[in-house]
Design a protein around this motif. Structure first.
Motif: not given
Length: 278
Positions: A215-225, A243-254
């Motif tokens: 429901m919130a595909p552009l929210q990096a925390p939700a994708r990472y979790h 994980l690819v999607e989360a990192i694409t949204l926020d590279a700090r998740y690397k």
């Protein structure tokens, strides 16, 4: 309250009143770029393979209007009324005029491992700042899904009957007056997922994480979790994709992923190393 400031609502009651209808199916076909959603709603008897009830059409709140209307291209009821080819044609036509995907939210049945406050938030419509609550089904109807329009200005609220042995539906189209409601509720699903995980309920935790990400595909925390929960559940390829999607949204998740023990099952994967390389 003056009619001009009331939220526009249209309630479509379940068709379970027809005795021959034992179960129902409801499909969201798509949205247009305003406040109109196309649906296909079918009812089945206990024995027949074809629907004995069918409604195919669109629910619309017109620009500048505060009342919603249903325009059914098909409204069939009774034995031998189902016309498969015509139904396919109508769905294709609606897919042209309503060619945008919305954002679906599923509200799971309350779980004893989650905090009551989160369940109260998710079962309530308070987040949406609706200006009218008339027309909502009362118990035993329970809010089961919400489909948000692409712009977030409207929502289709879908209710299920908890007393019915098989699915039956009632739904309401409403204007939403809080543009941040979808993101707020995504956070609540993620928080509920974390609580379920801490309680040892991995399957339900994964369900809530999936809802939050969907429901919130552009929210990096939700994708990472969601990626973490997929990994813990053994769905490693899917976890890498998320994980690819989360990192694409926020590279700090690397960097976080490289040391997150919840992702330890992925550490030796060549793709994971590519995804998280410095």
């Amino acid at each position: 309250m003056r009619a001009g400031i009331l939220a526009a609502l249209i309630a479509v009651p379940s068709l379970a009143f027809a005795q021959e209808v034992q179960r129902e199916e409801l499909f969201i076909l798509g949205w247009n770029d305003a406040c109109s959603v196309a649906v296909a709603h079918y009812g089945y008897s206990a024995l027949a393979q074809d629907p004995v009830f069918a409604r195919i059409g669109a629910l619309t709140i017109a620009p500048g209007q505060q009342s919603a209307k249903a325009a059914w291209a098909a409204d069939w009821s009774g034995d031998n009324t189902w016309r498969s080819s015509e139904a396919d044609k109508l769905r294709r036509e609606l897919a042209v005029s309503h060619n945008q995907a919305g954002f679906p939210e599923t509200i799971q049945v309350s779980h004893p491992s989650s905090r009551a406050v989160l369940d109260d938030i998710l079962r309530s419509t308070q987040t949406f700042h609706l200006r009218l609550n008339a027309g909502w089904p009362s118990p035993p109807w329970r809010l089961g899904q919400i489909h948000y329009s692409p712009l977030g200005s409207c929502g289709l609220f879908i209710f299920v009957n908890d007393r019915a042995p098989k699915p039956v539906y009632s739904y309401v189209l409403a204007r939403l007056y809080n543009p941040g409601a979808r993101i707020t509720r995504s956070h609540a699903h993620s928080a509920k997922s974390q609580l379920l995980l801490e309680a040892g309920d991995l399957p339900d935790a994964l369900k809530e994480a999936a809802v939050a990400a969907q429901m919130a595909p552009l929210q990096a925390p939700a994708r990472y979790h969601h990626a973490v929960l997929l990994c813990l559940s053994g769905s490693l390829a899917e976890a890498e994709e998320e994980l690819v999607e989360a990192i694409t949204l926020d590279a700090r998740y690397k960097s976080q992923a490289r040391t997150d023990k919840n992702l330890e099952s992925l550490w030796s994967s060549r793709r994971f190393q590519e995804i998280t390389k410095r």
